[in-house]
Motif scaffolding. Structure first.
Motif, PDB file in Angstrom:
ATOM      1  N   PRO A   1       0.756  -1.373  -0.097  1.00  9.62           N
ATOM      2  CA  PRO A   1       0.072  -0.009  -0.027  1.00  9.62           C
ATOM      3  C   PRO A   1       0.920   1.089   0.193  1.00  9.62           C
ATOM      4  N   GLY A   2       0.565   2.148  -0.958  1.00  5.31           N
ATOM      5  CA  GLY A   2       1.139   3.679  -0.904  1.00  5.31           C
ATOM      6  C   GLY A   2       2.273   3.583  -1.913  1.00  5.31           C
ATOM      7  N   VAL A   3       2.780   2.426  -2.453  1.00 12.40           N
ATOM      8  CA  VAL A   3       3.788   2.316  -3.468  1.00 12.40           C
ATOM      9  C   VAL A   3       3.418   3.053  -4.673  1.00 12.40           C
ATOM     10  N   GLU A   4       2.131   2.572  -5.380  1.00 13.36           N
ATOM     11  CA  GLU A   4       1.750   3.457  -6.592  1.00 13.36           C
ATOM     12  C   GLU A   4       1.575   4.844  -6.609  1.00 13.36           C
ATOM     13  N   ASP A   5       1.001   4.894  -5.141  1.00 12.46           N
ATOM     14  CA  ASP A   5       0.666   6.699  -5.027  1.00 12.46           C
ATOM     15  C   ASP A   5       1.892   7.391  -5.256  1.00 12.46           C
ATOM     16  N   LEU A   6       3.040   6.673  -4.342  1.00 11.04           N
ATOM     17  CA  LEU A   6       4.210   7.420  -4.276  1.00 11.04           C
ATOM     18  C   LEU A   6       4.781   7.702  -5.795  1.00 11.04           C
ATOM     19  N   LEU A   7       4.807   6.518  -6.464  1.00 11.32           N
ATOM     20  CA  LEU A   7       5.480   6.521  -7.743  1.00 11.32           C
ATOM     21  C   LEU A   7       4.811   7.762  -8.649  1.00 11.32           C
ATOM     22  N   ASP A   8       3.535   7.342  -8.493  1.00 12.89           N
ATOM     23  CA  ASP A   8       2.500   8.435  -9.448  1.00 12.89           C
ATOM     24  C   ASP A   8       3.027   9.855  -8.923  1.00 12.89           C
ATOM     25  N   ALA A   9       3.224  10.334  -7.443  1.00 12.68           N
ATOM     26  CA  ALA A   9       3.762  11.481  -7.169  1.00 12.68           C
ATOM     27  C   ALA A   9       4.946  11.938  -7.412  1.00 12.68           C
ATOM     28  N   ILE A  10       5.938  11.086  -7.697  1.00  9.91           N
ATOM     29  CA  ILE A  10       7.297  11.366  -8.213  1.00  9.91           C
ATOM     30  C   ILE A  10       7.084  11.713  -9.685  1.00  9.91           C
ATOM     31  N   GLY A  11       6.361  10.856 -10.281  1.00  7.12           N
ATOM     32  CA  GLY A  11       6.223  10.959 -11.616  1.00  7.12           C
ATOM     33  C   GLY A  11       7.437  10.807 -12.792  1.00  7.12           C
ATOM     34  N   ASP A  12       7.796  11.589 -13.719  1.00  7.08           N
ATOM     35  CA  ASP A  12       8.913  11.352 -14.364  1.00  7.08           C
ATOM     36  C   ASP A  12      10.065  12.362 -14.090  1.00  7.08           C
ATOM     37  N   ARG A  13       9.847  13.110 -12.906  1.00 11.71           N
ATOM     38  CA  ARG A  13      10.847  14.064 -12.577  1.00 11.71           C
ATOM     39  C   ARG A  13      12.135  13.786 -12.085  1.00 11.71           C
ATOM     40  N   VAL A  14      12.186  12.547 -11.274  1.00 13.23           N
ATOM     41  CA  VAL A  14      13.285  12.087 -10.957  1.00 13.23           C
ATOM     42  C   VAL A  14      13.416  10.494 -11.255  1.00 13.23           C
ATOM     43  N   PRO A  15      14.690  10.104 -11.902  1.00 12.06           N
ATOM     44  CA  PRO A  15      14.691   8.860 -12.085  1.00 12.06           C
ATOM     45  C   PRO A  15      14.627   7.810 -10.896  1.00 12.06           C
TER      46      PRO A  15
END
Length: 220
Positions: free
Chosen positions: A93-107
Motif C-alpha cells: 500500500p502506498g507504492v503506486e501513489d508514491l510513484l505517481d507522485a514522483i512521476g518522471d521528474r526524478v529517475p
C-alpha cells in the motif's frame, strides 16, 4: 532529518518494500525449516529477511547445525517461493501513489537481493514492471547486500551520484547496503519495534509526509 528536496535519483528495494513478497518467502522458509525439523517464527524470520539466497540459506544451514550445507537448501527454497510468486503478489500500500507522485521528474530504480527471475516475477505480479527505469538483481553484481554494490550499480546505470540520491529500504541488511553506498537512507522497517540506521524513518511509504515529499521532490 528531513527528506532531501533535490535528489539525483531514488532507488528502491523490492521485497517487502515495494511488493508484498514476504508472505511468499515466509511460506518457502517455513517449508524448508519444517523439512529440517525446525519451527519458523519471528526469530527465524529475522535471521533471513533481506538477505541473498546464498547468505540466507547459509544462515539456515548454520541454524540447523549443518554449517557449510546452505547450497543444498537453495533449490528447495526457490521451488517453494516460486510456487507462491506465480500465484501473484500485491504491491505494498502506498507504492503506486508514491510513484505517481514522483512521476518522471526524478529517475527511479530497483536494487534487489533477489535473483533476476524472482525480481521480474515480483514486479510483474504487482503490476510494477514498467514503473522503473532500471532494475538490478543480485545476479548483476559481484557482492549482494549488505555490500553497497547493488545500490552503486543502480545509481550508476541511472547516471546518478549516489551521495546525492535516496535509497529506500526495509531490512537491516538492505539499510546497511544503502548506507555503505553513500545515499540518503529512507527506512521503512520490516519490524515496527526495530531500531534501524535510517536518515529518515517512516512507518510506510503511504505516510503523508513521504507522499508529500514525492509530490515536491526535484532533480538535481
Amino acid at each position: 532529518m528531513k527528506l532531501p528536496a533535490r535528489v539525483s535519483a531514488i532507488v528502491f528495494d523490492c521485497d517487502g518494500l515495494l511488493v508484498d513478497t514476504e508472505p511468499a518467502w515466509t511460506v518457502g522458509e517455513t517449508g524448508v525449516f519444517a523439512e529440517n525439523g525446525f519451527e519458523f517464527g519471528p526469530e527465524q524470520k529475522r535471521l533471513v529477511i533481506g538477505k541473498s539466497l546464498v547468505h540466507a540459506t547459509a544462515d539456515m544451514a548454520d541454524y540447523f547445525g549443518r554449517p557449510g550445507t546452505g547450497a543444498q537448501l537453495i533449490d528447495r527454497l526457490v521451488e517453494l517461493v516460486e510456487q507462491q510468486l506465480l500465484l501473484g503478489v500485491p504491491a505494498v500500500p502506498g507504492v503506486e501513489d508514491l510513484l505517481d507522485a514522483i512521476g518522471d521528474r526524478v529517475p527511479v530504480a530497483v536494487a534487489s537481493n533477489s535473483s533476476r527471475k524472482f525480481l521480474a516475477l515480483s514486479l510483474a505480479g504487482a503490476g510494477l514492471a514498467d514503473r522503473f527505469t532500471v532494475t538490478v538483481s543480485s545476479e548483476d553484481v559481484d557482492h549482494p547486500k549488505p555490500s553497497p554494490d547493488l545500490y552503486l550499480e543502480a545509481f550508476g546505470r541511472l547516471g546518478a551520484e549516489p551521495a546525492r540520491g535516496v535509497a529506500a529500504e526495509d531490512s537491516a541488511t538492505g539499510i546497511a547496503s544503502a548506507r555503505a553506498s553513500g545515499a540518503f537512507v529512507l527506512a521503512v522497517p520490516s519490524f515496527p519495534d526495530e531500531t534501524v540506521d535510517g536518515d529518515y524513518i517512516a512507518g510506510s511509504l503511504a505516510d503523508a509526509a513521504v507522499l508529500e515529499w514525492g509530490r515536491s521532490v526535484q532533480p538535481i
